[in-house]
Write a protein that holds these residues in place. Structure first.
Motif, PDB file in Angstrom:
ATOM      1  N   ASN A 196       0.830  -1.201   0.000  1.00 56.77           N
ATOM      2  CA  ASN A 196       0.000   0.000   0.000  1.00 56.77           C
ATOM      3  C   ASN A 196       0.865   1.253   0.000  1.00 56.77           C
ATOM      4  O   ASN A 196       1.879   1.309   0.686  1.00 56.77           O
ATOM      5  N   GLY A 197       0.451   2.217  -0.796  1.00 53.72           N
ATOM      6  CA  GLY A 197       1.179   3.480  -0.865  1.00 53.72           C
ATOM      7  C   GLY A 197       2.147   3.543  -2.043  1.00 53.72           C
ATOM      8  O   GLY A 197       2.690   4.601  -2.349  1.00 53.72           O
ATOM      9  N   GLY A 251       1.371   3.060  -5.120  1.00 53.70           N
ATOM     10  CA  GLY A 251       0.720   3.637  -6.303  1.00 53.70           C
ATOM     11  C   GLY A 251      -0.091   2.613  -7.078  1.00 53.70           C
ATOM     12  O   GLY A 251      -0.347   2.787  -8.265  1.00 53.70           O
ATOM     13  N   THR A 279      -3.629   4.083  -8.248  1.00 58.11           N
ATOM     14  CA  THR A 279      -3.360   5.080  -9.284  1.00 58.11           C
ATOM     15  C   THR A 279      -2.939   4.399 -10.588  1.00 58.11           C
ATOM     16  O   THR A 279      -3.415   4.750 -11.669  1.00 58.11           O
ATOM     17  N   GLN A 286     -11.512   5.610  -4.291  1.00 56.27           N
ATOM     18  CA  GLN A 286     -10.470   6.162  -5.156  1.00 56.27           C
ATOM     19  C   GLN A 286     -10.503   5.485  -6.530  1.00 56.27           C
ATOM     20  O   GLN A 286     -10.434   6.149  -7.563  1.00 56.27           O
ATOM     21  N   LYS A 302       6.633   6.706  -9.472  1.00 48.11           N
ATOM     22  CA  LYS A 302       7.278   7.870  -8.847  1.00 48.11           C
ATOM     23  C   LYS A 302       8.696   8.090  -9.347  1.00 48.11           C
ATOM     24  O   LYS A 302       9.554   8.556  -8.611  1.00 48.11           O
ATOM     25  N   GLY A 347       5.744   4.990 -13.847  1.00 53.05           N
ATOM     26  CA  GLY A 347       4.869   6.080 -13.420  1.00 53.05           C
ATOM     27  C   GLY A 347       5.678   7.355 -13.325  1.00 53.05           C
ATOM     28  O   GLY A 347       6.732   7.396 -12.695  1.00 53.05           O
ATOM     29  N   GLY A 372       4.173  10.525 -12.615  1.00 52.20           N
ATOM     30  CA  GLY A 372       3.393  11.600 -12.016  1.00 52.20           C
ATOM     31  C   GLY A 372       2.049  11.071 -11.544  1.00 52.20           C
ATOM     32  O   GLY A 372       1.745   9.893 -11.702  1.00 52.20           O
TER      33      GLY A 372
HETATM   34  P1  GDP Z   1      -1.823   2.371  -3.265  1.00 50.50           P
HETATM   35  O1  GDP Z   1      -2.038   2.408  -1.776  1.00 50.50           O
HETATM   36  O2  GDP Z   1      -0.680   1.469  -3.610  1.00 50.50           O
HETATM   37  O3  GDP Z   1      -3.050   2.058  -4.030  1.00 50.50           O
HETATM   38  O4  GDP Z   1      -1.304   3.824  -3.679  1.00 50.50           O
HETATM   39  P2  GDP Z   1      -2.052   5.026  -4.389  1.00 50.50           P
HETATM   40  O5  GDP Z   1      -2.410   4.678  -5.782  1.00 50.50           O
HETATM   41  O6  GDP Z   1      -3.132   5.541  -3.506  1.00 50.50           O
HETATM   42  O7  GDP Z   1      -0.844   6.082  -4.493  1.00 50.50           O
HETATM   43  C1  GDP Z   1      -0.226   6.625  -3.343  1.00 50.50           C
HETATM   44  C2  GDP Z   1       0.205   8.054  -3.671  1.00 50.50           C
HETATM   45  O8  GDP Z   1       1.226   8.041  -4.648  1.00 50.50           O
HETATM   46  C3  GDP Z   1      -0.914   8.909  -4.235  1.00 50.50           C
HETATM   47  O9  GDP Z   1      -0.817  10.201  -3.695  1.00 50.50           O
HETATM   48  C4  GDP Z   1      -0.612   8.921  -5.735  1.00 50.50           C
HETATM   49  O10 GDP Z   1      -1.112  10.067  -6.370  1.00 50.50           O
HETATM   50  C5  GDP Z   1       0.884   8.884  -5.730  1.00 50.50           C
HETATM   51  N1  GDP Z   1       1.460   8.326  -6.973  1.00 50.50           N
HETATM   52  C6  GDP Z   1       1.173   7.170  -7.592  1.00 50.50           C
HETATM   53  N2  GDP Z   1       1.938   6.990  -8.684  1.00 50.50           N
HETATM   54  C7  GDP Z   1       2.750   8.071  -8.778  1.00 50.50           C
HETATM   55  C8  GDP Z   1       3.797   8.493  -9.700  1.00 50.50           C
HETATM   56  O11 GDP Z   1       4.146   7.820 -10.676  1.00 50.50           O
HETATM   57  N3  GDP Z   1       4.397   9.688  -9.425  1.00 50.50           N
HETATM   58  C9  GDP Z   1       4.045  10.451  -8.355  1.00 50.50           C
HETATM   59  N4  GDP Z   1       4.712  11.588  -8.163  1.00 50.50           N
HETATM   60  N5  GDP Z   1       3.093  10.090  -7.483  1.00 50.50           N
HETATM   61  C10 GDP Z   1       2.445   8.927  -7.685  1.00 50.50           C
END
Ligand code: GDP
Length: 300
Positions: free
Chosen positions: A110-111, A113, A116, A147, A253, A278, A280
């Motif tokens: 988790n966290g 991405g 996303t 989300q 990221k 990724g 952004g």
């Molecule tokens: P999950 O818990 O793995 O589902 O993570 P999320 O999809 O909620 O992403 C966690 C945070 O990372 C969010 O604020 C996203 O917008 C951010 N995020 C995801 N991918 C990227 C990326 O490629 N670049 C940046 N800068 N932020 C990202």
């Protein structure tokens, strides 16, 4: 390429430029080779690949004798491309035979991405004229289903979800069932990545996988790794690889403080290609991983 170059973090641009500057020194003495090695290690390339690369560079520079900037750039480009591995098949398999949607399971801590990335991937597929069903099987993180549904509404994909804290496997099952019933092209399943115990994770992901495969074979299991976590990401990758059969890696990221060398380290570790990166938080910030373009962006 221009977009990639502007999006990749400064630390990564610094890697390519730093190597080039070091290689351009008039006298390449032991200290300089050590600096080159340090530069690679600091960029998360990992010990073995770093040693191998430095050895190859030393040999090629020796054979070359006098070096022009263009020769050095070409040499470094070639060696870095060889290092990030052009021999992998990096296709993201989102298609199955007629009458069956392509099924993609997205896993990771988790966290990193995951949600996303699932949303961005749906966007790519929908833009390509595909119909997509999203399965919100991350029932652990309270807001994850909301989300994902928001992403679905944004990009034009239906989201199958269950009650908060519900059974991830039953949601995954329903999503695949719906995808088949509606004749959808792809089903993307977002999962929860709790790493508190390996057996817990194994039980949960194993069960999701089993119920999905009862209906249709899985076409792709994407492991999402946050590139900014460096060596920690490798530890996570190892645990997930023991639990499910990873078919591709998504490095997120890379626009942040990440160091590009993690691409090399994680592919070596798992023997699985980085397929997507990724760059952004936006809907269009997912790109295929192309070794040549990546290296070109690194060298600048
Ligand atoms: P999950 O818990 O793995 O589902 O993570 P999320 O999809 O909620 O992403 C966690 C945070 O990372 C969010 O604020 C996203 O917008 C951010 N995020 C995801 N991918 C990227 C990326 O490629 N670049 C940046 N800068 N932020 C990202």
């Amino acid at each position: 390429l221009v977009r990639l170059r502007t999006r990749l973090s400064r630390s990564q641009n610094a890697l390519g430029k730093g190597l080039l500057t070091l290689l351009s020194r008039e006298h390449l003495d032991e200290d300089t080779w050590e600096e080159i090695e340090d530069t690679l290690l600091t960029a998360d390339v990992g010990v073995t690949p770093t040693q191998e690369l430095v050895e190859r560079l030393r040999e090629r520079v020796r054979v070359l004798g006098t070096r022009t900037p263009d020769e050095l750039r070409a040499l470094l480009r070639e060696e870095l491309v060889a290092l990030v591995g052009p021999e992998f098949d990096r296709t993201v398999h989102t298609e199955s035979g007629p009458g069956k949607p392509g099924i993609v399971m997205v896993v990771g801590v988790n966290g990193t991405g995951k949600t996303t990335t699932t949303g961005k991937l749906a966007r790519v597929l929908v833009a390509d004229g595909k119909s997509v069903v999203l399965g919100a099987a991350d029932t652990f993180r309270a807001a994850a289903a909301d989300q994902l549904q928001t992403w679905g509404e944004r990009v034009g994909a239906r989201t199958v979800r269950g009650p908060e804290g519900g059974d991830p496997a039953s949601i995954a099952f329903d999503a695949v069932k719906e995808g088949i019933a509606e004749g959808s092209d792809a089903v993307l399943i977002d999962t929860a990545g709790r790493l508190h115990t390996k057996t817990g994770l194994m039980d949960e992901l194993g069960k999701v996988k089993r119920v999905v495969e009862k209906q249709a074979p899985l076409d792709e299991v994407l492991l999402v790794l946050d590139a900014t976590t460096g060596q920690n990401g490798l530890v996570q990758a190892r645990v997930f690889a023991e639990v499910v059969n990873i078919t591709g890696i998504v490095l997120t990221k890379l626009d942040g403080t990440a160091k590009g060398g993690i691409v090399v380290a994680v592919q070596r570790e798992l023997g699985v290609p980085v397929k997507l990166i990724g760059l952004g938080e936006g809907a269009d910030d997912l790109a295929p991983f192309e070794p040549e373009a990546f290296v070109e962006a690194l060298i600048g």
